[in-house]
Design an enzyme around this catalytic site. Structure first.
Site, PDB file in Angstrom:
ATOM      1  N   ASN A   1       5.354  -8.956   8.965  1.00  0.00           N
ATOM      2  CA  ASN A   1       5.604  -7.852   8.047  1.00  0.00           C
ATOM      3  C   ASN A   1       7.040  -7.377   8.253  1.00  0.00           C
ATOM      4  OD1 ASN A   1       4.670  -6.155   6.001  1.00  0.00           O
ATOM      5  ND2 ASN A   1       4.043  -4.558   7.412  1.00  0.00           N
TER       6      ASN A   1
ATOM      7  N   GLY B   1       0.812  -1.208   0.000  1.00  0.00           N
ATOM      8  CA  GLY B   1       0.000   0.000   0.000  1.00  0.00           C
ATOM      9  C   GLY B   1       0.842   1.253   0.000  1.00  0.00           C
ATOM     10  N   TYR B   2       1.928   1.236   0.762  1.00  0.00           N
ATOM     11  CA  TYR B   2       2.816   2.402   0.822  1.00  0.00           C
ATOM     12  C   TYR B   2       3.387   2.676  -0.564  1.00  0.00           C
ATOM     13  CZ  TYR B   2       5.968   5.648   3.304  1.00  0.00           C
ATOM     14  OH  TYR B   2       6.611   6.766   3.783  1.00  0.00           O
TER      15      TYR B   2
ATOM     16  N   ARG C   1      -5.650  -7.883   9.925  1.00  0.00           N
ATOM     17  CA  ARG C   1      -4.518  -7.225  10.574  1.00  0.00           C
ATOM     18  C   ARG C   1      -4.985  -6.306  11.696  1.00  0.00           C
ATOM     19  NH1 ARG C   1      -0.599  -2.926   7.334  1.00  0.00           N
ATOM     20  NH2 ARG C   1      -0.748  -1.271   8.883  1.00  0.00           N
TER      21      ARG C   1
ATOM     22  N   CYS D   1       0.697   4.486   7.449  1.00  0.00           N
ATOM     23  CA  CYS D   1       1.634   3.374   7.492  1.00  0.00           C
ATOM     24  C   CYS D   1       1.688   2.780   8.894  1.00  0.00           C
ATOM     25  CB  CYS D   1       3.020   3.855   7.056  1.00  0.00           C
ATOM     26  SG  CYS D   1       4.335   2.660   7.361  1.00  0.00           S
ATOM     27  N   GLY D   2       1.699   1.450   8.966  1.00  0.00           N
ATOM     28  CA  GLY D   2       1.689   0.763  10.245  1.00  0.00           C
ATOM     29  C   GLY D   2       2.967   0.866  11.038  1.00  0.00           C
ATOM     30  N   HIS D   3       3.927   1.631  10.538  1.00  0.00           N
ATOM     31  CA  HIS D   3       5.172   1.816  11.278  1.00  0.00           C
ATOM     32  C   HIS D   3       5.500   3.295  11.438  1.00  0.00           C
ATOM     33  CE1 HIS D   3       6.470  -2.417  11.625  1.00  0.00           C
ATOM     34  NE2 HIS D   3       5.660  -2.553  10.595  1.00  0.00           N
TER      35      HIS D   3
ATOM     36  N   ASP E   1      -2.732  -5.238  -0.331  1.00  0.00           N
ATOM     37  CA  ASP E   1      -3.124  -4.374   0.769  1.00  0.00           C
ATOM     38  C   ASP E   1      -4.491  -3.766   0.450  1.00  0.00           C
ATOM     39  OD1 ASP E   1      -3.298  -2.486   2.817  1.00  0.00           O
ATOM     40  OD2 ASP E   1      -1.258  -1.732   2.532  1.00  0.00           O
TER      41      ASP E   1
END
Length: 315
Positions: A211, A44-45, A157, A120-122, A83
């Site tokens: 991930n 996705g990013y 997720r 973003c998950g990070h 994603d």
């Protein structure tokens, strides 16, 4: 190709870790497919960055993501895992989202429990919806899968570990609820060390995703053998092609700015050193010529006589 979801399920049922490089468009997907992987992941990013020029901050829309996924899946011969962000709304939005991804022909999607707009998950600042709402969205996704494509793989997720007051307890509790609601695979985003990975493997009863974001995020570098020993089934390297593209294009264009002619020679040499054939072969021109020979009137072939350029026939 055969049903991508069925192919992916067969891969997940093997007793070995499934490694999926991330790609952000059909070109990088074609390269990954040429290298040879059993499955490929659409980031996705990277999709947001390549299609809009902006980061993974909820700025890309569902149609843009699905269009990219459909085009990538058409270009490759292995299942695509895509994603699907947070499903682009509530549970009713998720119904349409999953229907559209199934129509796109991909093997799997993952849906997260972030609020909208997601990010973003990070990165810092993530928030998640209440657990009951998140479970409802997964239940809706599972119902669509059962009605429209039984082999389609649903990955659920949670980003709960990375919220301001997030805990691993909450994250594990959520993905177990997601599995009970019908998800096929559990995905805890953002575990911070190998102790957490080991605990996830021990306490989550279902197929598991890791991930692998490297220096971009908060999760550790970990050997693949360790992930297998903890009980993980699938590992995504989401930004592999995106970082590689940025770094290599920057290096090549920096050299190009100094001496365009020498830089172009080096770029040609680097491409020709790869086992891809010519650019025309890699891009599929021989197949186009084959279509022309098969379907167009014979006189249309006269355009090749005496013309200059690559013969486009391939090897």
């Amino acid at each position: 190709m055969t049903d991508a979801g069925a192919q992916l399920r067969e891969l997940l049922e093997r007793d070995e870790l499934l490694v999926c490089p991330g790609v952000h468009d059909p070109l990088t997907a074609a390269v990954a497919d040429a290298v040879g992987f059993d499955a490929i992941y659409m980031t996705g990013y990277g999709t947001s960055l390549s299609k809009t020029g902006y980061p993974d901050a909820g700025l890309i829309t569902m149609p843009e993501m699905i269009d990219n996924a459909a085009t990538i899946q058409e270009r490759i011969d292995v299942p695509l895992i895509a994603d699907s962000d947070n499903g682009y709304g509530n549970a009713t939005n998720v119904v349409r989202t999953v229907r559209e991804y199934i129509k796109a022909g991909v093997g799997a999607i993952h849906i997260e429990d972030q609020t909208f707009p997601k990010r973003c998950g990070h990165t810092k600042g993530r928030q998640v919806v209440p657990r009951e709402e998140a479970v409802g969205k997964i239940r809706a996704a599972a119902d669509v899968r059962d009605e429209r494509g039984e082999e389609f793989v649903l990955i659920a997720r949670t980003d709960a570990r990375g919220t301001g007051d997030g805990s691993l307890d909450e994250a594990i509790g959520r993905v177990n609820d997601f599995l009970e609601a019908g998800a096929d695979v559990a995905f805890v985003e953002g575990p911070t060390d190998e102790d957490e990975l080991e605990r996830i493997g021990r306490e989550v009863d279902g197929w598991l995703v890791y991930n692998f974001v490297g220096d971009l995020g908060s999760s550790p570098y970990v050997e693949l053998e360790a992930l297998e020993s903890y009980g993980f089934d699938l590992v995504l390297f989401p930004i592999a092609s995106t970082l590689s593209t940025i770094a290599n294009v920057h290096a090549d264009l920096a050299a190009f700015a100094e001496d365009p002619v020498d830089a172009m020679r080096d770029i040609d040499d680097a491409f020709n050193d790869r086992p891809l054939g010519s650019l025309h072969e890699f891009s599929g021109f021989p197949e186009v010529v084959e279509w022309e020979e098969r379907y167009l009137p014979e006189e249309d072939q006269e355009k090749y006589e005496g013309s200059l350029g690559d013969d486009l026939e391939g090897e």
